[in-house]
Design an enzyme around this catalytic site. Structure first.
Site, PDB file in Angstrom:
ATOM      1  CB  VAL A   1      -0.949   0.015   1.221  1.00  0.00           C
ATOM      2  CG1 VAL A   1      -1.817   1.269   1.191  1.00  0.00           C
ATOM      3  CG2 VAL A   1      -1.817  -1.235   1.256  1.00  0.00           C
TER       4      VAL A   1
ATOM      5  CG  HIS B   1       1.699   1.203   5.997  1.00  0.00           C
ATOM      6  ND1 HIS B   1       1.685   1.544   4.657  1.00  0.00           N
ATOM      7  CD2 HIS B   1       2.054  -0.101   6.048  1.00  0.00           C
ATOM      8  CE1 HIS B   1       2.003   0.492   3.931  1.00  0.00           C
ATOM      9  NE2 HIS B   1       2.242  -0.536   4.753  1.00  0.00           N
TER      10      HIS B   1
HETATM   11  P1  5GP Z   1       2.617  -3.296   3.392  1.00  0.00           P
HETATM   12  O1  5GP Z   1       2.570  -4.651   2.726  1.00  0.00           O
HETATM   13  O2  5GP Z   1       2.361  -2.185   2.388  1.00  0.00           O
HETATM   14  O3  5GP Z   1       3.805  -3.045   4.244  1.00  0.00           O
HETATM   15  O4  5GP Z   1       1.402  -3.273   4.417  1.00  0.00           O
HETATM   16  C1  5GP Z   1       0.091  -3.056   4.041  1.00  0.00           C
HETATM   17  C2  5GP Z   1      -0.771  -3.673   5.109  1.00  0.00           C
HETATM   18  O5  5GP Z   1      -2.093  -3.209   4.944  1.00  0.00           O
HETATM   19  C3  5GP Z   1      -0.812  -5.198   5.052  1.00  0.00           C
HETATM   20  O6  5GP Z   1      -0.285  -5.740   6.263  1.00  0.00           O
HETATM   21  C4  5GP Z   1      -2.284  -5.502   4.846  1.00  0.00           C
HETATM   22  O7  5GP Z   1      -2.722  -6.630   5.565  1.00  0.00           O
HETATM   23  C5  5GP Z   1      -2.971  -4.231   5.327  1.00  0.00           C
HETATM   24  N1  5GP Z   1      -4.246  -3.982   4.685  1.00  0.00           N
HETATM   25  C6  5GP Z   1      -4.523  -4.082   3.344  1.00  0.00           C
HETATM   26  N2  5GP Z   1      -5.807  -3.758   3.124  1.00  0.00           N
HETATM   27  C7  5GP Z   1      -6.353  -3.440   4.342  1.00  0.00           C
HETATM   28  C8  5GP Z   1      -7.658  -3.018   4.739  1.00  0.00           C
HETATM   29  O8  5GP Z   1      -8.591  -2.842   3.950  1.00  0.00           O
HETATM   30  N3  5GP Z   1      -7.840  -2.787   6.074  1.00  0.00           N
HETATM   31  C9  5GP Z   1      -6.831  -2.935   6.996  1.00  0.00           C
HETATM   32  N4  5GP Z   1      -7.110  -2.685   8.278  1.00  0.00           N
HETATM   33  N5  5GP Z   1      -5.577  -3.343   6.632  1.00  0.00           N
HETATM   34  C10 5GP Z   1      -5.353  -3.576   5.326  1.00  0.00           C
END
Ligand code: 5GP
Length: 114
Positions: A96, A100
């Site tokens: 995403v 974060h």
């Molecule tokens: P990344 O992979 O970018 O470091 O982390 C993105 C995080 O966002 C992932 O751990 C994934 O599970 C979380 N995530 C993706 N879609 C959603 C959503 O709709 N709601 C929530 N609460 N988390 C999400």
């Protein structure tokens, strides 16, 4: 930058289990938790990746850290410990593109993280 689903969470268009909110930062539980506690702390200001962090955003980056540490203390696992992670771009495993800070807790973390 283009919108992500985190903008929709900020605007309450997608439901999320929100654990922290202030003027600058939102904290909510990850939908696919990788530990008993898995919370994401995001700036309300959209910044795509850590590479896009500007000098003027330095305080904001600190606010994410502080919100995570305050949450750990409030929930009582600050002394036991926890891990914070910010995945960046492809090799970092970012999915995403709105920065974060992952806060993971409630189990023994391993190293290297894989
Ligand atoms: P990344 O992979 O970018 O470091 O982390 C993105 C995080 O966002 C992932 O751990 C994934 O599970 C979380 N995530 C993706 N879609 C959603 C959503 O709709 N709601 C929530 N609460 N988390 C999400």
């Amino acid at each position: 930058m283009s919108e992500t689903l985190f903008d929709k969470i900020i605007r309450r268009e997608i439901p999320a289990d929100i654990v922290h909110e202030d003027e600058h930062v939102l904290g909510f539980r990850d939908i696919n938790p990788q530990a008993p506690v898995h919370v994401l702390f995001i700036p309300k200001k959209p910044i795509a990746t850590l590479n896009d962090l500007e000098h003027a955003d330095m305080l904001l980056a600190g606010r994410l850290m502080k919100a995570a540490a305050d949450f750990a203390k409030r929930e009582g696992f600050d002394e036991a410990g926890y891990r914070v992670v910010m995945n960046t771009n492809r090799d970092g495993g970012q999915s995403v593109y709105h920065i974060h800070l992952h806060l993971l807790a409630g189990r023994q973390m391993t190293w290297p993280p894989g």
